[in-house]
Scaffold this active site. Structure first.
Site, PDB file in Angstrom:
ATOM      1  N   GLY A 150      18.071  30.618  53.242  1.00 50.40           N
ATOM      2  CA  GLY A 150      19.157  29.609  52.364  1.00 50.40           C
ATOM      3  C   GLY A 150      18.491  28.857  51.735  1.00 50.40           C
ATOM      4  CG  HIS A 151      15.247  29.831  49.611  1.00 51.06           C
ATOM      5  ND1 HIS A 151      14.027  30.464  49.788  1.00 51.06           N
ATOM      6  CD2 HIS A 151      15.250  29.296  51.077  1.00 51.06           C
ATOM      7  CE1 HIS A 151      13.204  30.150  50.301  1.00 51.06           C
ATOM      8  NE2 HIS A 151      13.625  29.856  51.990  1.00 51.06           N
ATOM      9  CG  ASP A 195      18.899  24.390  56.233  1.00 53.74           C
ATOM     10  OD1 ASP A 195      18.540  25.628  55.490  1.00 53.74           O
ATOM     11  OD2 ASP A 195      19.300  24.290  57.037  1.00 53.74           O
ATOM     12  CE  LYS A 208      12.126  26.499  53.824  1.00 50.67           C
ATOM     13  NZ  LYS A 208      12.428  25.950  54.632  1.00 50.67           N
ATOM     14  CD  GLN A 222      14.366  31.558  58.575  1.00 54.72           C
ATOM     15  OE1 GLN A 222      13.271  32.258  58.413  1.00 54.72           O
ATOM     16  NE2 GLN A 222      15.029  32.302  57.857  1.00 54.72           N
TER      17      GLN A 222
HETATM   18  P1  IMP Z   1      18.755  33.433  63.326  1.00 45.49           P
HETATM   19  O1  IMP Z   1      17.380  33.550  62.505  1.00 45.49           O
HETATM   20  O2  IMP Z   1      20.013  33.536  62.292  1.00 45.49           O
HETATM   21  O3  IMP Z   1      18.085  34.948  64.783  1.00 45.49           O
HETATM   22  O4  IMP Z   1      18.760  32.101  63.672  1.00 45.49           O
HETATM   23  C1  IMP Z   1      18.146  31.217  64.440  1.00 45.49           C
HETATM   24  C2  IMP Z   1      18.119  29.985  64.740  1.00 45.49           C
HETATM   25  O5  IMP Z   1      17.038  29.664  63.461  1.00 45.49           O
HETATM   26  C3  IMP Z   1      19.252  29.801  64.482  1.00 45.49           C
HETATM   27  O6  IMP Z   1      19.648  28.148  65.137  1.00 45.49           O
HETATM   28  C4  IMP Z   1      19.566  29.165  62.642  1.00 45.49           C
HETATM   29  O7  IMP Z   1      20.790  28.217  62.579  1.00 45.49           O
HETATM   30  C5  IMP Z   1      18.245  28.977  62.946  1.00 45.49           C
HETATM   31  N1  IMP Z   1      17.858  29.300  61.321  1.00 45.49           N
HETATM   32  C6  IMP Z   1      17.334  30.587  61.040  1.00 45.49           C
HETATM   33  N2  IMP Z   1      18.081  30.518  59.652  1.00 45.49           N
HETATM   34  C7  IMP Z   1      17.557  29.152  58.692  1.00 45.49           C
HETATM   35  C8  IMP Z   1      17.527  28.503  57.851  1.00 45.49           C
HETATM   36  O8  IMP Z   1      17.010  29.068  56.667  1.00 45.49           O
HETATM   37  N3  IMP Z   1      17.721  27.251  57.553  1.00 45.49           N
HETATM   38  C9  IMP Z   1      17.330  26.497  58.411  1.00 45.49           C
HETATM   39  N4  IMP Z   1      18.520  27.145  59.904  1.00 45.49           N
HETATM   40  C10 IMP Z   1      18.272  28.454  60.373  1.00 45.49           C
END
Ligand code: IMP
Length: 473
Positions: free
Chosen positions: A39-40, A12, A15, A244
């Site tokens: 989330g973009h 977040d 990007k 991420q």
């Molecule tokens: P997962 O990727 O859904 O398995 O989540 C694992 C961890 O990564 C959690 O803490 C999510 O909140 C975090 N996470 C996954 N994708 C994003 C993203 O695009 N932005 C921020 N945090 C993310």
């Protein structure tokens, strides 16, 4: 000339906006890890597009490639494509045959496993998109790949065994009745999402055939490494778009509070099959949000107390794009950024949300941690040590909001002096130059100092084909 854009913090960072700025000069934009957990948000012509799986460059007309290192939920993929087409865009997308498929039971298992971890106070706070379970199956050599979907006969016999093993796992380990669980196929909650029984082998076979037919009929499946290598030889400009952030990388992040892939620069190599020389080609842009946010659990030494965080959150609208969850909020953390700059070899920084910080009464910058009485400049390796880190702060001058639109038009020198001092302190401390400063949402609100993909130099990027290149085909 190619470039890679990477989140330097906890995801977040903004990007999508930075990729969008550079994507105007890119021919191909590539996602190399993660899946529909990203989330973009991209703004174009006053329209806002929120993407989770598609590379955000497709909104800008570049070819989108989803690489080997991604886990792809085809239902979400098709929902996003259809939604863009309904809004008049014509996205051109390729998906690597070696990328793994997020099956409906992965999403169900994500919830079940989180609930089990939560009982021991160990929940990660995942996005619930089946990312971890899909990567587990990939590493466990049980996965289904995109290429398999286009050859469904080869898959039919495997489905029975895959689904029956998952049924036993759910029943015997987690004590849950698999027939009570349902998930939606398509972006969950989106119009057109269909409920499916994730533990019914016939239903899974059917949906996999439907997905395979569509992937094939739209000619989407490619060998991404070969595709990108050929595009590079033709002089196309390629932008690698990390999802991420570095601190939630499975290897380099705050393990176990991480995602299951490698957002860091090495992921762009293993996650596409393109050679290292092509991937960065001299440019690795680290995106730094002017303050820190985190969705999900895990260490965050500069986190604000909840009453302070709630006030900031209200003001800046810090809610997760995918989950809608309230983001945790903290001061900018230089030890994290030093770690990110080293792991990724950043050649430039894009510092976003500088406008968001305007009007604060107080602004702090964490310059180091105190860990057990010792001053440390970068992050520790273990979760236990992370949790003992106390931030050491410098107090920074604040600034009030100018007309950010006018600042964006006028360029970097029009950014308020205190804001320039803030971003330059960060850049100097990392020894990495600033290539862009974000002063609002949308590409027009990004002050670009250097565009790594700039075409105005008139150079031809076509590379001579050497005998060595040919022999690697
Ligand atoms: P997962 O990727 O859904 O398995 O989540 C694992 C961890 O990564 C959690 O803490 C999510 O909140 C975090 N996470 C996954 N994708 C994003 C993203 O695009 N932005 C921020 N945090 C993310």
């Amino acid at each position: 000339m190619n470039a890679t854009v990477i989140g330097s913090q906890l995801g977040d960072e903004g990007k999508g906006g930075i990729v969008d700025v550079f994507a105007g000069d890119a021919d191909v934009v590539v996602r190399y890890q993660g899946g529909a957990n990203a989330g973009h948000t991209v703004e174009r012509d006053g329209e806002t597009y929120e993407l989770r799986l598609l590379p955000s460059g497709v909104v800008r007309g570049a070819v989108g490639v989803i690489g080997t290192g991604c886990v792809v939920d085809p239902g979400t993929l098709f929902s996003e494509l259809d939604a863009l087409r309904e809004r008049g865009l014509d996205p051109d997308l390729r998906v690597d045959a070696r990328a793994h498929v997020v099956l409906p039971h992965h999403r169900a298992l994500d919830g079940i496993e989180e609930a089990a971890r939560d009982e021991g106070g160990e929940a990660v706070g995942t996005t619930g998109n089946g990312i971890g379970p899909a990567y587990e199956d990939k590493a466990g050599r049980r996965g289904v790949r995109i290429g398999d979907l286009t050859d469904p006969d080869s898959l039919d016999s495997r489905i029975e065994s895959i689904v029956s093993r998952k049924r036993r796992l759910v029943e015997r380990v987690y004590d849950v009745d698999p027939d009570e669980l349902g998930v939606e196929v398509g972006a969950p909650g989106a119009p057109g999402a269909e409920p499916i029984d994730p533990f019914d082998a016939d239903a899974i076979r059917e949906i996999l055939r439907t997905w395979g037919d569509r992937l094939e009929s739209e000619g989407m499946v490619v060998d991404a490494g070969a595709y990108l290598t050929a595009a590079d030889r033709e002089g196309k400009r390629i932008l690698f778009e990390g999802a991420q952030g570095t601190q939630i990388d499975v290897d380099h992040g705050t393990y176990p509070y991480v995602t299951s892939s490698n957002p860091t620069v090495g992921g762009a190599i293993s996650g596409t099959g393109a050679p290292p020389t092509l991937v960065a080609d001299g440019h690795v842009i680290g995106v730094v949000k002017g303050y820190l946010t985190r969705v999900g659990n895990g260490p965050m030494p500069t986190e604000l107390a909840e009453d302070h965080a709630a006030a900031v959150r209200e003001r800046v609208g810090a809610f997760g794009t995918v989950t809608g969850r309230a983001r945790r909020i903290g001061w900018l953390d230089l030890p994290m950024l030093r770690h990110a700059a080293r792991v990724n070899g950043f050649t430039g920084l894009a510092i976003t949300h500088v406008d968001t910080l305007a009007g604060f009464d107080e602004l702090r910058l964490c310059t180091a941690y105190d860990l057990d009485g010792e001053r440390v400049e970068t992050v520790p390796a273990t979760r236990a040590a992370w949790e003992r880190c106390e931030p050491v702060y410098a107090s920074m001058a604040t600034w009030s909001a100018p007309d950010w639109g006018a600042v964006a038009d006028a360029g970097y020198d029009a950014v308020p002096e205190a804001a320039r001092e803030y971003v330059e302190t960060v850049a100097e401390s990392l020894s990495v130059p600033i290539v862009a400063v974000g002063v609002g949402p949308g590409r027009e609100a990004t002050v670009v100092r250097t565009n790594p993909l700039d075409r105005r130099d008139g150079r031809s990027d076509a590379r001579p084909i050497t005998p060595r290149d040919q022999s690697t085909d």
